[in-house]
Write an enzyme that holds these catalytic residues in place. Structure first.
Site, short mmCIF file in Angstrom:
data_model
loop_
_atom_site.label_atom_id
_atom_site.label_comp_id
_atom_site.label_asym_id
_atom_site.label_seq_id
_atom_site.Cartn_x
_atom_site.Cartn_y
_atom_site.Cartn_z
N ASP A 195 17.96 -7.83 46.16
CA ASP A 195 19.00 -7.35 45.27
C ASP A 195 18.81 -8.03 43.93
OD1 ASP A 195 20.00 -5.89 47.38
OD2 ASP A 195 21.61 -7.29 47.83
N GLU A 218 22.94 2.13 45.31
CA GLU A 218 22.86 0.69 45.09
C GLU A 218 21.83 0.43 44.00
OE1 GLU A 218 22.14 -1.54 48.68
OE2 GLU A 218 24.02 -0.90 49.59
#
Length: 186
Positions: free
Chosen positions: A70, A113
């Site tokens: 991430d 995302e």
């Protein structure tokens, strides 16, 4: 900003460094890694504490492969800042894909995302970008077509798909890689 507590498979580290260097050369440099490899125990804890809207149960998260991370920005939310736009447009040149794009929610089953990137390597990332494929669509193509040849940055790649029942013909070369598809195929 890279914190040494985050782990990633070794093969993904040089392309990640090259990605950040290229972004910096373009004046994009407010990156922060928020998560990378997660143990099964940590993944389950995140799932139990935050629910399915935030995390998948242990054994189901790409973070457990060591190939996903991430990436955030110290300048704001990834969907609103230059870092997010730059990664979405350029990550594929370095073997990374935006794993859960906005236009593929129906394919991936996961909400958009803009921070979640996965290393799939070259030429896979480039082919996926050219065809506007999510990983699921790319694997479906490989299973159907079984093989293809493509050229990326002057290098010719021969890609073929197999499972444990099918023999493959490895070209006469000393340079080849075998990788799994997370679905019992290679």
């Amino acid at each position: 900003i890279v914190d040494s507590k985050f782990l990633l498979e070794n093969l993904a580290i040089p392309p990640l460094k090259a990605l950040f260097e290229a972004a910096a050369n373009d004046g994009i440099d407010h990156f922060i890694i928020n998560s990378a490899y997660r143990s099964g125990k940590l993944q389950q804890k995140l799932y139990e504490e935050n629910g399915a809207a935030y995390a998948l149960p242990s054994g189901s998260s790409e973070h457990q492969t060591g190939l996903s991370l991430d990436i955030g920005s110290t300048a704001g939310k990834m969907e609103n800042v230059a870092e997010g736009k730059w990664l979405e447009e350029n990550a594929h040149h370095f073997g990374f894909i935006l794993r859960y794009p906005k236009n593929k929610v129906d394919v991936t089953g996961i909400s958009y995302e803009p921070w979640h990137f996965r290393y799939v390597g070259l030429p896979h990332s480039v082919v996926m970008q050219e065809k506007d494929f999510a990983l699921e669509e790319y694997l479906t193509l490989l299973k159907k077509d079984q093989s293809y040849t493509t050229k990326v940055n002057g290098t010719t790649y021969f890609v073929q798909y197999t499972d444990r029942r099918t023999k493959v013909n490895i070209p006469n070369t000393a340079n080849f890689k075998v990788s799994g598809d997370n679905e019992n195929g290679y």
